[in-house]
Motif scaffolding. Sequence first.
Motif, PDB file in Angstrom:
ATOM      1  N   PRO A  95      -1.172   3.881   5.486  1.00  0.00           N
ATOM      2  CA  PRO A  95      -2.099   4.987   5.213  1.00  0.00           C
ATOM      3  C   PRO A  95      -3.537   4.479   5.137  1.00  0.00           C
ATOM      4  O   PRO A  95      -3.778   3.288   4.966  1.00  0.00           O
ATOM      5  N   ASP A 146       8.057   6.273   5.408  1.00  0.00           N
ATOM      6  CA  ASP A 146       7.175   6.447   4.262  1.00  0.00           C
ATOM      7  C   ASP A 146       5.849   5.744   4.532  1.00  0.00           C
ATOM      8  O   ASP A 146       5.789   4.793   5.314  1.00  0.00           O
ATOM      9  N   ALA A 147       4.804   6.196   3.874  1.00  0.00           N
ATOM     10  CA  ALA A 147       3.534   5.480   3.900  1.00  0.00           C
ATOM     11  C   ALA A 147       3.715   4.188   3.107  1.00  0.00           C
ATOM     12  O   ALA A 147       4.352   4.188   2.050  1.00  0.00           O
ATOM     13  N   VAL A 167      -5.702   7.309   0.118  1.00  0.00           N
ATOM     14  CA  VAL A 167      -4.816   8.392  -0.310  1.00  0.00           C
ATOM     15  C   VAL A 167      -5.572   9.200  -1.355  1.00  0.00           C
ATOM     16  O   VAL A 167      -5.834   8.726  -2.453  1.00  0.00           O
ATOM     17  N   GLY A 227       7.353  11.059   0.794  1.00  0.00           N
ATOM     18  CA  GLY A 227       5.922  11.041   0.508  1.00  0.00           C
ATOM     19  C   GLY A 227       5.450  12.322  -0.140  1.00  0.00           C
ATOM     20  O   GLY A 227       6.161  13.325  -0.187  1.00  0.00           O
ATOM     21  N   ASN A 228       4.224  12.264  -0.628  1.00  0.00           N
ATOM     22  CA  ASN A 228       3.614  13.393  -1.315  1.00  0.00           C
ATOM     23  C   ASN A 228       2.616  14.070  -0.381  1.00  0.00           C
ATOM     24  O   ASN A 228       1.564  13.507  -0.073  1.00  0.00           O
ATOM     25  N   THR A 231       8.824  13.223  -2.919  1.00  0.00           N
ATOM     26  CA  THR A 231       8.711  11.981  -3.698  1.00  0.00           C
ATOM     27  C   THR A 231      10.007  11.634  -4.433  1.00  0.00           C
ATOM     28  O   THR A 231      10.017  10.736  -5.264  1.00  0.00           O
ATOM     29  N   PHE A 241       4.755   0.593  -1.731  1.00  0.00           N
ATOM     30  CA  PHE A 241       5.270   1.960  -1.829  1.00  0.00           C
ATOM     31  C   PHE A 241       5.091   2.356  -3.287  1.00  0.00           C
ATOM     32  O   PHE A 241       5.683   1.739  -4.156  1.00  0.00           O
ATOM     33  N   THR A 252       4.398   6.055  -4.621  1.00  0.00           N
ATOM     34  CA  THR A 252       4.311   7.436  -5.094  1.00  0.00           C
ATOM     35  C   THR A 252       5.673   8.060  -5.363  1.00  0.00           C
ATOM     36  O   THR A 252       5.792   9.262  -5.449  1.00  0.00           O
ATOM     37  N   ASP A 302       1.548   0.392   2.146  1.00  0.00           N
ATOM     38  CA  ASP A 302       0.391  -0.483   2.282  1.00  0.00           C
ATOM     39  C   ASP A 302       0.863  -1.860   2.720  1.00  0.00           C
ATOM     40  O   ASP A 302       1.447  -2.609   1.947  1.00  0.00           O
ATOM     41  N   ASP A 322      -2.684  10.985   3.463  1.00  0.00           N
ATOM     42  CA  ASP A 322      -1.870  10.125   4.314  1.00  0.00           C
ATOM     43  C   ASP A 322      -0.499   9.802   3.730  1.00  0.00           C
ATOM     44  O   ASP A 322       0.419   9.447   4.470  1.00  0.00           O
ATOM     45  N   ASP A 323      -0.327   9.932   2.423  1.00  0.00           N
ATOM     46  CA  ASP A 323       0.987   9.682   1.829  1.00  0.00           C
ATOM     47  C   ASP A 323       2.023  10.693   2.317  1.00  0.00           C
ATOM     48  O   ASP A 323       3.216  10.451   2.219  1.00  0.00           O
TER      49      ASP A 323
END
Length: 153
Positions: A112, A57-58, A115, A6-7, A36, A81, A83, A60, A12-13
Amino acid sequence: MLFGVGNTMLGDDGIGPRVAERMNGCPGWHAADCGTAPENFTGVVRKMRPRILVIVDAADMRLSPGEFRRIHPDAVGQAGFDTHSLPLTHIIEYLRETVPKMPEIMLIGIQPGPVTFHEEISAPVIRGGDEVAEMLRNGEEGRIPAYIPDNPE
């Protein structure tokens, strides 16, 4: 072995790297903050040959922020996913093709909230990530609920 993806500059990422940080120093675990670019860490998997590779990982999944699920590697494309420099499906496929006796791969998605650039990780997502880390430390990854996509293919 755990990859936190994640970033950290996108609120939240950044939950994957936070979970990796929480797992550092846990007996029996090698945790890496992959940022990332988790593809840059595939050599570590080939060298260490862990019994399991957990990728956090975050994602959705249309859940409440902080909720988490185990996502079957074949269902990665159905969770959001977005990012990464390379899709997780390509990394998983690459590892399966190049690592002799590839270990089990477990992908854990944490939902998340919004973001946003330069925001901190929100409290519900931190709680979810901390709960995931605690379950992994205690060998309770099997208690993590499975992700069931709305439209399974």
